[in-house]
Design a protein around this motif. Structure first.
Motif, PDB file in Angstrom:
ATOM      1  N   HIS A  35       0.862  -1.180  -0.057  1.00  0.00           N
ATOM      2  CA  HIS A  35      -0.059  -0.058   0.107  1.00  0.00           C
ATOM      3  C   HIS A  35       0.852   1.267  -0.034  1.00  0.00           C
ATOM      4  CE1 HIS A  35      -3.689   2.228   0.810  1.00  0.00           C
ATOM      5  NE2 HIS A  35      -2.946   3.053   1.498  1.00  0.00           N
ATOM      6  N   ALA A  36       1.932   1.346   0.911  1.00  0.00           N
ATOM      7  CA  ALA A  36       2.941   2.487   0.899  1.00  0.00           C
ATOM      8  C   ALA A  36       3.554   2.359  -0.521  1.00  0.00           C
ATOM      9  CB  ALA A  36       3.831   2.095   1.926  1.00  0.00           C
ATOM     10  N   ILE A  37       3.881   1.562  -1.139  1.00  0.00           N
ATOM     11  CA  ILE A  37       4.497   1.269  -2.445  1.00  0.00           C
ATOM     12  C   ILE A  37       3.351   2.205  -3.677  1.00  0.00           C
ATOM     13  CG2 ILE A  37       5.675   0.248  -4.298  1.00  0.00           C
ATOM     14  CD1 ILE A  37       6.630  -1.871  -2.193  1.00  0.00           C
ATOM     15  N   MET A  38       2.314   1.563  -3.458  1.00  0.00           N
ATOM     16  CA  MET A  38       1.157   2.095  -4.295  1.00  0.00           C
ATOM     17  C   MET A  38       0.972   3.369  -4.040  1.00  0.00           C
ATOM     18  SD  MET A  38      -2.721   0.341  -4.480  1.00  0.00           S
ATOM     19  CE  MET A  38      -2.116  -1.265  -4.739  1.00  0.00           C
ATOM     20  N   LEU A  39       0.930   4.030  -3.085  1.00  0.00           N
ATOM     21  CA  LEU A  39       0.698   5.522  -2.959  1.00  0.00           C
ATOM     22  C   LEU A  39       1.958   6.341  -3.469  1.00  0.00           C
ATOM     23  CD1 LEU A  39      -0.544   6.124   0.810  1.00  0.00           C
ATOM     24  CD2 LEU A  39      -1.765   5.894  -1.196  1.00  0.00           C
ATOM     25  N   ARG A  40       2.893   6.041  -3.478  1.00  0.00           N
ATOM     26  CA  ARG A  40       4.038   6.657  -4.144  1.00  0.00           C
ATOM     27  C   ARG A  40       3.999   6.596  -5.584  1.00  0.00           C
ATOM     28  NH1 ARG A  40       7.112   4.157   0.195  1.00  0.00           N
ATOM     29  NH2 ARG A  40       8.374   2.752  -1.325  1.00  0.00           N
ATOM     30  N   HIS A  41       3.723   5.356  -5.907  1.00  0.00           N
ATOM     31  CA  HIS A  41       3.424   5.009  -7.595  1.00  0.00           C
ATOM     32  C   HIS A  41       2.317   5.936  -8.227  1.00  0.00           C
ATOM     33  CE1 HIS A  41       3.079   2.776 -11.200  1.00  0.00           C
ATOM     34  NE2 HIS A  41       1.746   2.519 -10.907  1.00  0.00           N
ATOM     35  N   GLN A  42       1.392   6.134  -7.220  1.00  0.00           N
ATOM     36  CA  GLN A  42       0.167   6.835  -7.636  1.00  0.00           C
ATOM     37  C   GLN A  42       0.653   8.245  -7.474  1.00  0.00           C
ATOM     38  OE1 GLN A  42      -3.081   7.995  -4.516  1.00  0.00           O
ATOM     39  NE2 GLN A  42      -3.901   6.151  -5.583  1.00  0.00           N
ATOM     40  N   ALA A  43       1.475   8.798  -6.711  1.00  0.00           N
ATOM     41  CA  ALA A  43       1.731  10.259  -6.420  1.00  0.00           C
ATOM     42  C   ALA A  43       2.642  10.434  -7.923  1.00  0.00           C
ATOM     43  CB  ALA A  43       2.484  10.672  -5.263  1.00  0.00           C
ATOM     44  N   PHE A  44       3.721   9.675  -8.190  1.00  0.00           N
ATOM     45  CA  PHE A  44       4.483   9.824  -9.454  1.00  0.00           C
ATOM     46  C   PHE A  44       3.623   9.848 -10.822  1.00  0.00           C
ATOM     47  CE2 PHE A  44       8.203   8.207  -7.110  1.00  0.00           C
ATOM     48  CZ  PHE A  44       8.854   9.290  -7.313  1.00  0.00           C
ATOM     49  N   GLY A  45       2.529   9.128 -10.684  1.00  0.00           N
ATOM     50  CA  GLY A  45       1.624   8.973 -11.954  1.00  0.00           C
ATOM     51  C   GLY A  45       0.756  10.284 -12.129  1.00  0.00           C
ATOM     52  N   ILE A  46       0.432  10.821 -11.115  1.00  0.00           N
ATOM     53  CA  ILE A  46      -0.373  12.296 -11.142  1.00  0.00           C
ATOM     54  C   ILE A  46       0.474  13.117 -11.511  1.00  0.00           C
ATOM     55  CG2 ILE A  46      -1.723  13.822  -9.717  1.00  0.00           C
ATOM     56  CD1 ILE A  46      -2.688  11.237  -8.008  1.00  0.00           C
ATOM     57  N   THR A  47       1.774  13.091 -10.954  1.00  0.00           N
ATOM     58  CA  THR A  47       2.745  14.089 -11.392  1.00  0.00           C
ATOM     59  C   THR A  47       2.921  14.108 -12.888  1.00  0.00           C
ATOM     60  OG1 THR A  47       3.756  13.850  -8.976  1.00  0.00           O
ATOM     61  CG2 THR A  47       4.952  14.825 -10.796  1.00  0.00           C
ATOM     62  N   VAL A  48       3.292  12.914 -13.292  1.00  0.00           N
ATOM     63  CA  VAL A  48       3.517  12.937 -14.718  1.00  0.00           C
ATOM     64  C   VAL A  48       2.322  13.599 -15.459  1.00  0.00           C
ATOM     65  CG1 VAL A  48       3.793  11.140 -16.654  1.00  0.00           C
ATOM     66  CG2 VAL A  48       5.129  10.913 -14.785  1.00  0.00           C
ATOM     67  N   THR A  49       0.994  12.935 -15.020  1.00  0.00           N
ATOM     68  CA  THR A  49      -0.131  13.895 -15.863  1.00  0.00           C
ATOM     69  C   THR A  49      -0.137  15.102 -15.797  1.00  0.00           C
ATOM     70  OG1 THR A  49      -1.195  11.488 -15.377  1.00  0.00           O
ATOM     71  CG2 THR A  49      -2.582  13.258 -16.151  1.00  0.00           C
ATOM     72  N   VAL A  50       0.026  15.591 -14.521  1.00  0.00           N
ATOM     73  CA  VAL A  50      -0.033  17.294 -14.382  1.00  0.00           C
ATOM     74  C   VAL A  50       0.946  17.775 -15.249  1.00  0.00           C
ATOM     75  CG1 VAL A  50       0.216  19.012 -12.699  1.00  0.00           C
ATOM     76  CG2 VAL A  50      -1.100  17.015 -12.137  1.00  0.00           C
ATOM     77  N   LEU A  51       2.298  17.368 -15.315  1.00  0.00           N
ATOM     78  CA  LEU A  51       3.207  18.081 -16.082  1.00  0.00           C
ATOM     79  C   LEU A  51       2.748  17.974 -17.421  1.00  0.00           C
ATOM     80  CD1 LEU A  51       6.501  16.411 -14.323  1.00  0.00           C
ATOM     81  CD2 LEU A  51       5.737  18.850 -14.226  1.00  0.00           C
ATOM     82  N   ALA A  52       2.492  16.606 -18.042  1.00  0.00           N
ATOM     83  CA  ALA A  52       2.018  16.473 -19.568  1.00  0.00           C
ATOM     84  C   ALA A  52       0.712  17.441 -19.798  1.00  0.00           C
ATOM     85  CB  ALA A  52       1.579  15.079 -19.726  1.00  0.00           C
ATOM     86  N   LEU A  53       0.020  17.531 -18.907  1.00  0.00           N
ATOM     87  CA  LEU A  53      -1.219  18.597 -19.325  1.00  0.00           C
ATOM     88  C   LEU A  53      -0.308  19.994 -19.168  1.00  0.00           C
ATOM     89  CD1 LEU A  53      -3.872  17.397 -16.875  1.00  0.00           C
ATOM     90  CD2 LEU A  53      -4.142  17.708 -19.238  1.00  0.00           C
ATOM     91  N   LEU A  54       0.514  20.421 -18.495  1.00  0.00           N
ATOM     92  CA  LEU A  54       1.061  21.812 -18.591  1.00  0.00           C
ATOM     93  C   LEU A  54       1.875  22.067 -19.731  1.00  0.00           C
ATOM     94  CD1 LEU A  54       2.129  22.130 -14.855  1.00  0.00           C
ATOM     95  CD2 LEU A  54       0.437  23.369 -15.872  1.00  0.00           C
ATOM     96  N   LEU A  55       2.594  20.983 -20.392  1.00  0.00           N
ATOM     97  CA  LEU A  55       3.327  20.947 -21.440  1.00  0.00           C
ATOM     98  C   LEU A  55       2.261  21.087 -22.440  1.00  0.00           C
ATOM     99  CD1 LEU A  55       6.172  18.475 -20.506  1.00  0.00           C
ATOM    100  CD2 LEU A  55       6.619  20.718 -20.891  1.00  0.00           C
ATOM    101  N   SER A  56       1.497  20.210 -22.422  1.00  0.00           N
ATOM    102  CA  SER A  56       0.282  20.470 -23.738  1.00  0.00           C
ATOM    103  C   SER A  56      -0.167  21.610 -23.968  1.00  0.00           C
ATOM    104  CB  SER A  56      -0.688  19.216 -23.583  1.00  0.00           C
ATOM    105  OG  SER A  56      -0.243  18.118 -23.506  1.00  0.00           O
ATOM    106  N   LEU A  57      -0.783  22.323 -22.903  1.00  0.00           N
ATOM    107  CA  LEU A  57      -1.477  23.610 -22.899  1.00  0.00           C
ATOM    108  C   LEU A  57      -0.482  24.621 -23.389  1.00  0.00           C
ATOM    109  CD1 LEU A  57      -3.358  23.429 -19.443  1.00  0.00           C
ATOM    110  CD2 LEU A  57      -4.322  23.493 -21.902  1.00  0.00           C
ATOM    111  N   ARG A  58       0.791  24.622 -22.493  1.00  0.00           N
ATOM    112  CA  ARG A  58       2.030  25.365 -23.168  1.00  0.00           C
ATOM    113  C   ARG A  58       2.365  25.481 -24.568  1.00  0.00           C
ATOM    114  NH1 ARG A  58       4.162  28.968 -25.045  1.00  0.00           N
ATOM    115  NH2 ARG A  58       6.415  29.929 -24.559  1.00  0.00           N
ATOM    116  N   ARG A  59       2.235  24.392 -24.989  1.00  0.00           N
ATOM    117  CA  ARG A  59       2.487  23.973 -26.512  1.00  0.00           C
ATOM    118  C   ARG A  59       1.306  24.442 -27.466  1.00  0.00           C
ATOM    119  NH1 ARG A  59       6.835  20.863 -27.446  1.00  0.00           N
ATOM    120  NH2 ARG A  59       7.393  20.173 -29.644  1.00  0.00           N
TER     121      ARG A  59
END
Length: 248
Positions: free
Chosen positions: A125-149
């Motif tokens: 569960h602890a690993i899953m939470l960190r995995h989830q945090a990285f996944g959300i971070t990647v998605t947010v960064l991708a959204l920012l890059l997409s909007l900027r572009r």
């Protein structure tokens, strides 16, 4: 269906395992297989052609390959194209970013659902939470890059946009770390692996249970299931899927 194909192909080419089906018997088996499909439901037909996908309880492991591949190719094409003043490379990279962002959204959504449906213990569960945090971070960064572009001026692709390159590099780092944790959950702890899940479910049923409400579904955690002693000792005793702490 897959087994049938690989039994027949070596015989057609005159090699392989000669204990397998011959070409004539293979054709007969194929026709029998096709005929059997008429008695099957749509779900059974799909399982006959795609046994791997049909065995999945959640499509997160299937979807996750798309953002990994798309973002990786985007990073190299866009960064190298920008640094070497190759605008054609950056033009090629643009749809990769957009499609990767879309698949990342689907992957995170499927991952959220998988977090509630896959049996797991406190360490995973602890690993899953960190995995989830990285996944959300990647998605947010991708959204920012997409909007900027998307809203950038025409000169954007012809300039050395170092901030854009740095943000893309950060996305790749988070993507790599998140993928590593996903592999750790599956290959070290057997999360979402059917035999391990069955063993875990049986162990949970045979032990005193304590439930945690994670917002939308009751969730059971227990110690001593497919977990190394050192991770068991270091597993956190308070966790949450939605911000509400639960103490053991």
């Amino acid at each position: 269906m897959i087994d049938l194909i690989f039994d027949v192909i070596p015989q057609i080419h005159g090699g392989g395992n000669h204990d397998g089906l011959g070409a004539v018997k293979g054709l007969e088996a194929f026709l029998t297989f096709i005929e059997s499909l008429t008695t099957k439901s749509p779900a059974e037909i799909f399982a006959a052609f795609m046994p791997g996908i049909s065995a999945m309880d959640n499509i997160h492991p299937l979807l996750v390959h798309f953002p990994i591949a798309l973002f990786t190719v985007f990073f190299f094409a866009d960064t190298v194209g920008g640094l070497l003043s190759r605008p054609a490379w950056r033009i090629f990279a643009t749809p990769l970013l957009y499609i990767g962002t879309f698949t990342a959204l689907l992957t995170v959504a499927a991952g959220m659902q998988a977090a509630y449906s896959a049996p797991h213990n406190d360490a995973t569960h602890a690993i899953m939470l960190r995995h989830q945090a990285f996944g959300i971070t990647v998605t947010v960064l991708a959204l920012l890059l997409s909007l900027r572009r998307y809203f950038a001026a025409d000169s954007f692709l012809y300039s050395k946009t170092y901030g854009h390159f740095a943000l893309t590099g950060l996305l790749i780092v988070c993507l790599t770390l998140g993928a590593d944790l996903g592999g750790l959950m599956v290959y070290q702890h057997g999360v979402a692996v059917a035999p391990v899940m069955q063993k875990n479910t049986t162990s949970i049923q045979n032990q005193p249970q304590h439930e945690h409400n994670h917002g939308s579904a009751p969730h059971v955690h227990t110690y001593g299931i497919n977990i190394s002693p050192e991770l068991q000792d270091s597993a956190p005793h308070a966790h949450s899927h939605n911000g509400h702490q639960h103490s053991h």
